[in-house]
Design a protein around this motif. Structure first.
Motif, PDB file in Angstrom:
ATOM      1  N   LEU A 150     -62.492 -13.016 -31.676  1.00 29.01           N
ATOM      2  CA  LEU A 150     -63.884 -12.779 -31.298  1.00 29.01           C
ATOM      3  C   LEU A 150     -64.463 -11.623 -32.112  1.00 29.01           C
ATOM      4  CD1 LEU A 150     -66.185 -13.619 -29.414  1.00 29.01           C
ATOM      5  CD2 LEU A 150     -65.254 -12.035 -27.705  1.00 29.01           C
ATOM      6  N   GLU A 153     -57.224 -13.522 -28.675  1.00 31.33           N
ATOM      7  CA  GLU A 153     -58.646 -13.834 -28.533  1.00 31.33           C
ATOM      8  C   GLU A 153     -59.541 -12.676 -28.935  1.00 31.33           C
ATOM      9  OE1 GLU A 153     -56.426 -14.053 -26.030  1.00 31.33           O
ATOM     10  OE2 GLU A 153     -56.593 -15.981 -25.004  1.00 31.33           O
ATOM     11  N   GLY A 163     -68.092 -19.390 -25.162  1.00 27.53           N
ATOM     12  CA  GLY A 163     -67.185 -18.270 -24.966  1.00 27.53           C
ATOM     13  C   GLY A 163     -66.330 -18.419 -23.731  1.00 27.53           C
ATOM     14  N   LEU A 223     -69.031 -14.781 -20.465  1.00 24.62           N
ATOM     15  CA  LEU A 223     -68.069 -15.691 -21.066  1.00 24.62           C
ATOM     16  C   LEU A 223     -67.483 -16.540 -19.941  1.00 24.62           C
ATOM     17  CD1 LEU A 223     -66.267 -13.154 -23.416  1.00 24.62           C
ATOM     18  CD2 LEU A 223     -68.239 -14.609 -23.936  1.00 24.62           C
ATOM     19  N   GLY A 254     -68.590 -18.160 -29.388  1.00 27.87           N
ATOM     20  CA  GLY A 254     -67.787 -17.405 -28.443  1.00 27.87           C
ATOM     21  C   GLY A 254     -68.540 -16.294 -27.753  1.00 27.87           C
TER      22      GLY A 254
END
Length: 158
Positions: free
Chosen positions: A90, A86, A57, A156, A52
């Protein structure tokens, strides 16, 4: 001893960017400041291996929530940030990756994602933001105590 923090800035940051403490770009802290016995490049290598961050990611879509006061004396104005989970996921992966590499990160049990209001900007409740960069920041660069330097940044975009 080197000291770092991992953030999701609201504006793109890239490796080598520098700013003063007063001009911190608006951001959500992912991993609170921590010390490491290794150089920034090694910490960046560890984070690059975290799912991620270095690969796979996706941007985090979040909404600004209530305003609050943080800090030891309750005098730091912030806007809370809400997402669909999220950020917590993360954060957990980043902290586990650092801990597995022997870096002592101390998780706050009362972690609440937020953006600190600054003289140059703030989130207003209801604002929608896309957090699409993770940045490792050196809190003690050679430039001095009032400076910060981006050691590494990952977009990301999966």
């Amino acid at each position: 001893m080197p000291r770092f923090v991992v953030v999701l800035p609201l504006v793109p940051l890239t490796e080598g960017d520098e700013f003063t403490v007063a001009d911190w770009p608006l951001h959500v802290t992912l991993v609170e400041p921590f010390q490491a016995d290794v150089a920034g490049e090694e910490v960046a290598g560890i984070l690059a291996g975290v799912e991620g961050i270095g690969s796979g990611g996706s941007p985090v879509r979040a909404t600004a929530g209530d305003e609050a006061m943080f800090g030891r004396r309750g005098d730091v104005p912030v806007t809370l940030v809400h997402d669909a989970g999220e950020l917590a996921a993360l954060r957990g992966r980043a902290m586990r990756g650092l801990a597995a590499a022997g870096i002592d990160v101390r998780a706050r049990l009362d972690f609440r994602p937020h953006v600190t209001r600054k003289h140059h900007g703030a989130l207003v409740p209801g604002d929608r933001v896309v957090l699409d960069t993770v940045a490792l920041i050196d809190m003690r660069p050679a430039e001095g105590a009032h400076h910060r330097r981006v050691v590494a940044a990952w977009r990301l975009n999966a």
